[in-house]
Design a protein around this motif. Structure first.
Motif, PDB file in Angstrom:
ATOM      1  N   ARG A  19       0.825  -0.972   0.056  1.00 45.23           N
ATOM      2  CA  ARG A  19      -0.014   0.006  -0.076  1.00 45.23           C
ATOM      3  C   ARG A  19       0.703   1.714   0.017  1.00 45.23           C
ATOM      4  NH1 ARG A  19      -3.128  -1.347   4.311  1.00 45.23           N
ATOM      5  NH2 ARG A  19      -2.151  -0.191   5.321  1.00 45.23           N
ATOM      6  N   ASP A  20       1.704   1.118   0.546  1.00 42.36           N
ATOM      7  CA  ASP A  20       2.863   2.173   0.569  1.00 42.36           C
ATOM      8  C   ASP A  20       3.626   2.320  -0.336  1.00 42.36           C
ATOM      9  OD1 ASP A  20       3.477   4.132   2.388  1.00 42.36           O
ATOM     10  OD2 ASP A  20       5.391   3.712   3.671  1.00 42.36           O
ATOM     11  N   GLY A  21       3.584   2.289  -1.431  1.00 46.59           N
ATOM     12  CA  GLY A  21       4.117   1.489  -3.011  1.00 46.59           C
ATOM     13  C   GLY A  21       5.584   0.910  -2.779  1.00 46.59           C
ATOM     14  N   TRP A  22       5.786  -0.124  -2.503  1.00 40.12           N
ATOM     15  CA  TRP A  22       6.615  -1.473  -2.687  1.00 40.12           C
ATOM     16  C   TRP A  22       6.265  -1.662  -3.471  1.00 40.12           C
ATOM     17  CZ3 TRP A  22      11.779  -0.741  -0.154  1.00 40.12           C
ATOM     18  CH2 TRP A  22      12.115  -0.138   0.427  1.00 40.12           C
ATOM     19  N   ALA A  23       7.236  -2.570  -4.285  1.00 39.45           N
ATOM     20  CA  ALA A  23       7.623  -4.337  -4.535  1.00 39.45           C
ATOM     21  C   ALA A  23       7.781  -5.032  -4.280  1.00 39.45           C
ATOM     22  CB  ALA A  23       7.974  -4.123  -6.096  1.00 39.45           C
ATOM     23  N   VAL A  24       6.366  -5.400  -3.741  1.00 40.40           N
ATOM     24  CA  VAL A  24       6.764  -6.603  -2.042  1.00 40.40           C
ATOM     25  C   VAL A  24       7.135  -7.920  -3.123  1.00 40.40           C
ATOM     26  CG1 VAL A  24       5.978  -7.563  -0.697  1.00 40.40           C
ATOM     27  CG2 VAL A  24       5.356  -5.230  -0.487  1.00 40.40           C
ATOM     28  N   THR A  25       8.193  -8.885  -3.201  1.00 40.77           N
ATOM     29  CA  THR A  25       8.287 -10.232  -2.659  1.00 40.77           C
ATOM     30  C   THR A  25       7.359 -11.108  -1.247  1.00 40.77           C
ATOM     31  OG1 THR A  25       9.882 -10.221  -4.526  1.00 40.77           O
ATOM     32  CG2 THR A  25       9.178 -12.719  -2.656  1.00 40.77           C
ATOM     33  N   ALA A  26       6.470 -11.662  -1.427  1.00 41.48           N
ATOM     34  CA  ALA A  26       6.107 -12.280   0.155  1.00 41.48           C
ATOM     35  C   ALA A  26       6.656 -14.274  -0.553  1.00 41.48           C
ATOM     36  CB  ALA A  26       4.517 -12.198  -0.123  1.00 41.48           C
ATOM     37  N   ALA A  27       7.871 -14.461   0.487  1.00 41.23           N
ATOM     38  CA  ALA A  27       8.307 -15.080   1.001  1.00 41.23           C
ATOM     39  C   ALA A  27       7.724 -16.395   2.356  1.00 41.23           C
ATOM     40  CB  ALA A  27       9.638 -15.235   0.774  1.00 41.23           C
ATOM     41  N   ASP A  34      -2.577 -13.728   0.341  1.00 41.18           N
ATOM     42  CA  ASP A  34      -3.886 -12.934   0.954  1.00 41.18           C
ATOM     43  C   ASP A  34      -4.655 -12.885   0.313  1.00 41.18           C
ATOM     44  OD1 ASP A  34      -4.884 -10.892   2.937  1.00 41.18           O
ATOM     45  OD2 ASP A  34      -3.765 -12.752   4.573  1.00 41.18           O
ATOM     46  N   ALA A  35      -6.037 -12.533   0.718  1.00 43.06           N
ATOM     47  CA  ALA A  35      -6.654 -12.350   0.268  1.00 43.06           C
ATOM     48  C   ALA A  35      -6.437 -10.503  -0.174  1.00 43.06           C
ATOM     49  CB  ALA A  35      -8.345 -12.923   0.235  1.00 43.06           C
ATOM     50  N   ALA A  36      -6.351  -9.824   0.839  1.00 46.88           N
ATOM     51  CA  ALA A  36      -6.200  -8.863   0.901  1.00 46.88           C
ATOM     52  C   ALA A  36      -4.667  -7.994   0.248  1.00 46.88           C
ATOM     53  CB  ALA A  36      -6.071  -8.148   2.184  1.00 46.88           C
ATOM     54  N   TRP A  37      -3.684  -8.888  -0.099  1.00 51.33           N
ATOM     55  CA  TRP A  37      -2.571  -8.594  -1.459  1.00 51.33           C
ATOM     56  C   TRP A  37      -3.210  -7.704  -2.359  1.00 51.33           C
ATOM     57  CZ3 TRP A  37       1.117 -12.647   0.150  1.00 51.33           C
ATOM     58  CH2 TRP A  37       1.551 -12.995   1.266  1.00 51.33           C
ATOM     59  N   ASP A  38      -2.264  -6.797  -2.351  1.00 51.12           N
ATOM     60  CA  ASP A  38      -2.336  -6.221  -3.961  1.00 51.12           C
ATOM     61  C   ASP A  38      -2.328  -7.126  -4.906  1.00 51.12           C
ATOM     62  OD1 ASP A  38      -0.614  -4.619  -6.369  1.00 51.12           O
ATOM     63  OD2 ASP A  38      -2.595  -3.179  -5.263  1.00 51.12           O
ATOM     64  N   ILE A 206       2.092  -3.577  14.489  1.00 52.50           N
ATOM     65  CA  ILE A 206       4.025  -4.298  13.850  1.00 52.50           C
ATOM     66  C   ILE A 206       4.223  -3.935  12.362  1.00 52.50           C
ATOM     67  CG2 ILE A 206       5.487  -5.872  13.856  1.00 52.50           C
ATOM     68  CD1 ILE A 206       3.612  -7.200  16.456  1.00 52.50           C
ATOM     69  N   ALA A 207       3.066  -3.811  12.230  1.00 50.26           N
ATOM     70  CA  ALA A 207       2.966  -4.068  10.425  1.00 50.26           C
ATOM     71  C   ALA A 207       3.067  -1.951  10.116  1.00 50.26           C
ATOM     72  CB  ALA A 207       2.089  -4.526   9.655  1.00 50.26           C
ATOM     73  N   GLU A 208       2.690  -1.193  11.041  1.00 51.32           N
ATOM     74  CA  GLU A 208       2.797  -0.338  10.967  1.00 51.32           C
ATOM     75  C   GLU A 208       4.185   0.283  11.043  1.00 51.32           C
ATOM     76  OE1 GLU A 208       1.909   4.720  10.078  1.00 51.32           O
ATOM     77  OE2 GLU A 208       1.350   2.536   9.766  1.00 51.32           O
ATOM     78  N   LEU A 209       4.548   0.210  12.311  1.00 55.10           N
ATOM     79  CA  LEU A 209       6.804   0.391  12.651  1.00 55.10           C
ATOM     80  C   LEU A 209       7.436  -0.520  11.856  1.00 55.10           C
ATOM     81  CD1 LEU A 209       6.224  -0.749  16.415  1.00 55.10           C
ATOM     82  CD2 LEU A 209       6.930   1.321  15.140  1.00 55.10           C
ATOM     83  N   VAL A 210       6.733  -1.878  10.516  1.00 54.35           N
ATOM     84  CA  VAL A 210       7.762  -2.062  10.073  1.00 54.35           C
ATOM     85  C   VAL A 210       7.645  -0.517   8.335  1.00 54.35           C
ATOM     86  CG1 VAL A 210       8.012  -3.612   7.960  1.00 54.35           C
ATOM     87  CG2 VAL A 210       7.041  -4.405  10.011  1.00 54.35           C
ATOM     88  N   ARG A 211       6.626  -0.884   8.439  1.00 57.82           N
ATOM     89  CA  ARG A 211       6.134   0.515   6.838  1.00 57.82           C
ATOM     90  C   ARG A 211       7.686   1.457   7.598  1.00 57.82           C
ATOM     91  NH1 ARG A 211       3.566   5.129   5.993  1.00 57.82           N
ATOM     92  NH2 ARG A 211       2.637   5.258   7.360  1.00 57.82           N
ATOM     93  N   LEU A 212       6.825   2.442   9.164  1.00 54.73           N
ATOM     94  CA  LEU A 212       7.463   3.587   8.247  1.00 54.73           C
ATOM     95  C   LEU A 212       9.332   2.961   9.010  1.00 54.73           C
ATOM     96  CD1 LEU A 212       5.359   4.262  12.255  1.00 54.73           C
ATOM     97  CD2 LEU A 212       5.588   5.661   9.573  1.00 54.73           C
ATOM     98  N   ALA A 213       9.834   1.852   9.205  1.00 58.19           N
ATOM     99  CA  ALA A 213      11.021   2.014   9.612  1.00 58.19           C
ATOM    100  C   ALA A 213      11.557   1.246   8.184  1.00 58.19           C
ATOM    101  CB  ALA A 213      11.301   0.499  10.404  1.00 58.19           C
ATOM    102  N   ALA A 214      11.386   1.471   7.296  1.00 59.97           N
ATOM    103  CA  ALA A 214      11.519   0.403   5.743  1.00 59.97           C
ATOM    104  C   ALA A 214      12.153   2.297   5.702  1.00 59.97           C
ATOM    105  CB  ALA A 214      10.487   0.341   4.724  1.00 59.97           C
ATOM    106  N   ALA A 215      10.636   3.686   5.490  1.00 60.35           N
ATOM    107  CA  ALA A 215      10.865   4.619   4.660  1.00 60.35           C
ATOM    108  C   ALA A 215      11.589   5.406   6.042  1.00 60.35           C
ATOM    109  CB  ALA A 215       9.987   5.111   4.645  1.00 60.35           C
ATOM    110  N   ARG A 216      12.556   4.479   6.472  1.00 58.39           N
ATOM    111  CA  ARG A 216      13.606   5.673   7.411  1.00 58.39           C
ATOM    112  C   ARG A 216      14.506   4.584   7.560  1.00 58.39           C
ATOM    113  NH1 ARG A 216      10.583   9.454  11.729  1.00 58.39           N
ATOM    114  NH2 ARG A 216       9.111  10.196  10.123  1.00 58.39           N
ATOM    115  N   PRO A 217      15.783   4.263   7.216  1.00 62.70           N
ATOM    116  CA  PRO A 217      16.385   3.006   7.773  1.00 62.70           C
ATOM    117  C   PRO A 217      17.956   3.165   8.221  1.00 62.70           C
ATOM    118  CG  PRO A 217      16.294   2.932   4.761  1.00 62.70           C
ATOM    119  CD  PRO A 217      15.751   4.773   5.571  1.00 62.70           C
ATOM    120  N   GLY A 218      17.991   2.768   9.283  1.00 61.99           N
ATOM    121  CA  GLY A 218      18.835   2.866  10.367  1.00 61.99           C
ATOM    122  C   GLY A 218      19.293   2.021  11.435  1.00 61.99           C
TER     123      GLY A 218
END
Length: 336
Positions: A19-27, A34-38, A206-218
């Motif tokens: 949803r945040d625009g990433w091209a995601v590979t789900a492993a 999941d039915a909710a996935w793009d 937790i997914a929201e925290l992952v999303r935020l951390a992805a945009a601000r690597p550290g």
């Protein structure tokens, strides 16, 4: 790339990143979707223990690697060994790594006076158990140490999750109240006056925290919990409200009497985590409160339980809490 995408945390993580625009590979082991996935999400099969297979899936590289199921130092080395092909990583750990000033932690809970006395709330600077291979907590501590040893060579955000809740949980604590309500049990008993607090963590938060951390690597360690830590009595009341039932609660002033009064949240001292660092460093705000998250959890649990024994449906929960629904003991306690 999200490793462990088919599980409780992985599913909303994939959805949030897509949803945040990433091209995601789900492993995942089964390569499930999941039915909710793009529709643009690519799903692949992966055995997490197979480092060669992991390297092959990463291929020429990825901007972000999210590891939901990393467990120990060996898994950490698999990730850090791909540092030249990974932009940054987010890895899920656990609040079980914390210990108090007397060396007590999750591993000593079953010992006399072994329950930790943590500060309220617990900051990320709280001491952790020694890394090792003996227990879940020591393995997670080893995972963290190995990941963070790379420093600037691979930016890694370690997220210490609390009591994770939501659909697809292998250990759904909410079952304690949901099944009682489904069985028509309108009387319940709670130890420690129903005041126990064991900080929950919605998989969606937790997914929201992952999303935020992805945009601000550290390279950092952050607690990963909900905005609030309700009491066990409050959790029961919230589930009752979702299911439209009224119940009566008796309280034990102290610990459970055998199985009577025991719940998956019943602790003699609070386990509440400080979320201010995540707010400060990532701008974290919970996307859902505990009460708001419950309808989908209750619906999912009700569906899974339909026509099945709870121990068959949730073997891990049954192993951890074999007497979770000892109704005969509760009835005997009331009439004693």
């Amino acid at each position: 790339m999200v490793i462990g995408a088919g599980g409780q945390i992985g599913r909303p993580v994939v959805q949030a990143l897509a949803r945040d625009g990433w091209a995601v590979t789900a492993a995942s082991r089964g390569g499930a979707r999941d039915a909710a996935w793009d529709e643009g999400v690519r799903s692949v099969r992966l055995d997490r223990a197979d480092g060669t297979a992991l390297a092959a899936v990463v291929g020429d590289g990825c901007d972000l690697l999210v590891d939901v199921v990393a467990y120990d130092a060996g898994h950490a080395r698999q990730v850090t060994g791909l540092a030249g092909r990974i932009g940054s990583a987010v890895v899920i750990s656990s609040v079980s790594v914390y210990e108090d000033g007397a060396g007590r932690g999750f591993d000593t809970m079953g010992e006399p006076d072994g329950f930790p006395d943590y500060p309220v709330p617990v900051p990320e600077t709280q001491p952790t158990v020694a890394p090792g291979e003996a227990t879940y907590s020591s393995r997670k501590a080893a995972l963290e140490r190995e990941l963070l040893a790379r420093g600037a060579g691979l930016p890694v955000t370690v997220l210490r999750a609390g009591a994770v809740h939501g659909p697809y949980s292998p250990l759904p604590r909410e079952l304690y109240f949901v099944r009682r309500n489904l069985d028509g049990r309108r009387d319940r008993v709670l130890a420690y006056r129903g005041e126990s607090r064991f900080h929950p963590a919605s998989a969606r938060n937790i997914a929201e925290l992952v999303r935020l951390a992805a945009a601000r690597p550290g390279s950092r360690v952050l607690n990963a919990c909900d905005g609030q830590a309700p009491t066990v009595a409050g959790i029961g009341a919230a589930i009752d409200a979702v299911m439209g039932v009224e119940t009566r609660t008796a309280h034990l002033d102290g610990p459970p009497a055998g199985s009577v009064g025991q719940t998956p949240w019943s602790v003699p001292r609070p386990v509440v985590c400080d979320m201010s660092a995540a707010e400060r460093e990532l701008g974290y705000r919970p996307v859902v409160s505990y009460a708001e998250s419950l309808p989908e959890t209750v619906e999912w649990l009700t569906g899974v339980l339909h026509g099945r024994d709870w121990r068959e449906a949730f073997p891990l929960l049954a192993q951890a809490y074999p007497d979770l629904f000892d109704y005969a003991a509760e009835d005997a306690w009331r009439t004693a």
